[in-house]
Design an enzyme around this catalytic site. Structure first.
Site, PDB file in Angstrom:
ATOM      1  N   GLU A  54       9.326 -12.727 -11.890  1.00  0.00           N
ATOM      2  CA  GLU A  54       8.614 -11.972 -12.924  1.00  0.00           C
ATOM      3  C   GLU A  54       7.989 -12.896 -13.965  1.00  0.00           C
ATOM      4  O   GLU A  54       6.867 -12.662 -14.420  1.00  0.00           O
ATOM      5  CB  GLU A  54       9.565 -10.975 -13.608  1.00  0.00           C
ATOM      6  CG  GLU A  54       9.964  -9.791 -12.737  1.00  0.00           C
ATOM      7  CD  GLU A  54       8.776  -8.941 -12.323  1.00  0.00           C
ATOM      8  OE1 GLU A  54       7.844  -8.779 -13.129  1.00  0.00           O
ATOM      9  OE2 GLU A  54       8.785  -8.438 -11.181  1.00  0.00           O
ATOM     10  N   CYS A 209      -6.331  -0.951  -7.003  1.00  0.00           N
ATOM     11  CA  CYS A 209      -7.003  -0.683  -8.283  1.00  0.00           C
ATOM     12  C   CYS A 209      -7.270  -1.995  -9.008  1.00  0.00           C
ATOM     13  O   CYS A 209      -6.812  -2.234 -10.121  1.00  0.00           O
ATOM     14  CB  CYS A 209      -6.128   0.241  -9.139  1.00  0.00           C
ATOM     15  SG  CYS A 209      -7.014   0.991 -10.527  1.00  0.00           S
ATOM     16  N   CYS A 216     -11.030   2.503  -3.888  1.00  0.00           N
ATOM     17  CA  CYS A 216     -10.736   3.893  -4.235  1.00  0.00           C
ATOM     18  C   CYS A 216     -10.523   4.764  -3.002  1.00  0.00           C
ATOM     19  O   CYS A 216      -9.750   5.734  -3.030  1.00  0.00           O
ATOM     20  CB  CYS A 216     -11.860   4.473  -5.089  1.00  0.00           C
ATOM     21  SG  CYS A 216     -12.119   3.606  -6.660  1.00  0.00           S
ATOM     22  N   CYS A 219      -6.878   4.773  -2.110  1.00  0.00           N
ATOM     23  CA  CYS A 219      -5.926   4.976  -3.201  1.00  0.00           C
ATOM     24  C   CYS A 219      -5.285   6.355  -3.119  1.00  0.00           C
ATOM     25  O   CYS A 219      -5.991   7.366  -3.031  1.00  0.00           O
ATOM     26  CB  CYS A 219      -6.626   4.807  -4.545  1.00  0.00           C
ATOM     27  SG  CYS A 219      -5.509   5.029  -5.960  1.00  0.00           S
ATOM     28  N   CYS A 225      -7.818  10.904 -10.132  1.00  0.00           N
ATOM     29  CA  CYS A 225      -8.333   9.804 -10.935  1.00  0.00           C
ATOM     30  C   CYS A 225      -9.581  10.220 -11.711  1.00  0.00           C
ATOM     31  O   CYS A 225     -10.622  10.536 -11.131  1.00  0.00           O
ATOM     32  CB  CYS A 225      -8.650   8.604 -10.048  1.00  0.00           C
ATOM     33  SG  CYS A 225      -9.258   7.166 -10.959  1.00  0.00           S
TER      34      CYS A 225
END
Length: 388
Positions: A54, A209, A216, A219, A225
């Site tokens: 992370e 994205c 798209c 997605c 959206c």
């Protein structure tokens, strides 16, 4: 129909208008079928490995992180190993990954985990946030992936997904917009499947994205959206207001003693903090372009100043050879023009001036913890690509 408010959302007094269990369910289904599952840090719930990944992934792409992550684990397999390592070794392993404050915080965080928590990262998000280099979103990701804690993340990828899916205008880095997004992030948390949900949000932002040319058509959130429906994917999220890019100039000394090069340890704070680098003369100064400035090699000896001569004199008798081509390095907030003066030591001074200076073999110096542009220059020297 009354919507059920997730336990985590209810505990944080979230506005019910943001609650949408279908959102998290859609993300979880998509992640299990189409998300990323083979990343090195996904093969373990060990909090040390999750934390390491992370921190490295902050502001750095996955493809660049993987080799660094693997090298770190080979040299520092546990948080205790990392805590016990010399700072120079940690910085050398980080060299080239950028944003070096992360490496300094990484080392300090490892020490605190060993000292305060006997080498075990706490599961409490609040305690994680108190450790060096761990912010709210990173703490949530660590505790979610390591301990299954229901916690909300809001990194750059998630902000982009939220801005487009919910049609949120305004720069996400501003306090008003960011606070609203945190409210939404908490409201959307699922009661179950937090690992898949958290990873799914990350995967959507990183693989579908994306900033430019979002996919798209693939997605799972396309039907809901706002940005897609209104043709606003290019304008959302709202970009940060532009500021005039600053330019700075630095003069550095590349002093050789046969096959050794002089390096200086930079202060812990500031640009390239804690790294070894070429000695710098007079710090980084404002850079002003002139009509004669071509951006190529600097005029011969144009940066040989009294301060530079005074620096070389501290090490003995020095013959200044020439200036090398100007190196341009781009930071987040400015562009740095590095003028490097090549010189050779013909006779040593009786004593080394300060312990912040060190002589290293060229090959060794090129592999040490040095800034990326200096590493490239030293590697070229070590491979005899420069005609000295």
């Amino acid at each position: 129909m009354k919507r059920r408010i997730p336990a985590a959302a209810a505990a944080n007094f979230i506005h019910p208008e943001f609650v949408d269990p279908d959102f998290s369910a859609t993300v979880i289904r998509w992640q299990k079928q189409h998300g990323r599952h083979g990343l090195p840090w996904q093969q373990s719930r060990d909090a040390y490995r999750v934390w390491l990944s992370e921190i490295m992934l902050q502001q750095t792409q996955v493809s660049a992180v993987i080799p660094y992550y693997q090298k770190f684990l080979q040299s520092f397999p546990t948080v205790s190993d990392l805590a016990a390592a010399p700072a120079e070794a940690v910085m050398a392993h980080w060299s080239g990954l950028g944003y070096y404050t992360r490496a300094r915080n990484l080392h300090q965080c490892a020490k605190q985990v060993v000292e305060k928590y006997q080498g075990q990262f706490p599961a409490d998000q609040t305690l994680l946030e108190q450790l060096p280099g761990i912010g709210r979103s990173t703490a949530a990701a660590i505790t979610a992936f390591s301990y299954g804690t229901v916690a909300a993340i809001l990194d750059g990828n998630v902000k982009r997904v939220f801005a487009r899916v919910f049609g949120i205008a305004g720069y996400p880095g501003s306090k008003v917009i960011e606070d609203s997004m945190w409210q939404r992030a908490l409201a959307l948390l699922p009661d179950e499947g937090i690992e898949s949900y958290t990873q799914g949000l990350m995967d959507l932002g990183a693989t579908l994205c994306t900033r430019s040319s979002p996919a798209c058509g693939r997605c799972p959130l396309q039907a809901r959206c706002v940005a897609f429906a209104e043709g606003r994917t290019a304008e959302l999220p709202t970009r940060k207001p532009k500021k005039l890019a600053k330019e700075k100039r630095a003069v550095m000394l590349l002093l050789l003693d046969q096959n050794r090069v002089l390096l200086e340890r930079r202060p812990d704070s500031g640009i390239w903090g804690g790294l070894l680098s070429l000695p710098e003369v007079d710090g980084m100064q404002p850079y002003v372009r002139t009509e004669e400035d071509t951006g190529d090699t600097a005029a011969v000896f144009s940066v040989v100043t009294p301060a530079l001569l005074a620096l070389t004199a501290r090490f003995g008798e020095v013959e200044i050879r020439r200036e090398l081509p100007v190196i341009e390095h781009v930071f987040t907030h400015f562009r740095l023009h590095i003028h490097t003066v090549l010189a050779e030591l013909s006779q040593h001074a009786p004593q080394v001036p300060e312990n912040s200076y060190v002589w290293l073999d060229l090959q060794q110096a090129a592999e040490a913890g040095v800034p990326a542009p200096i590493k490239t220059l030293l590697q070229s020297l070590a491979q005899a690509e420069l005609q000295l």
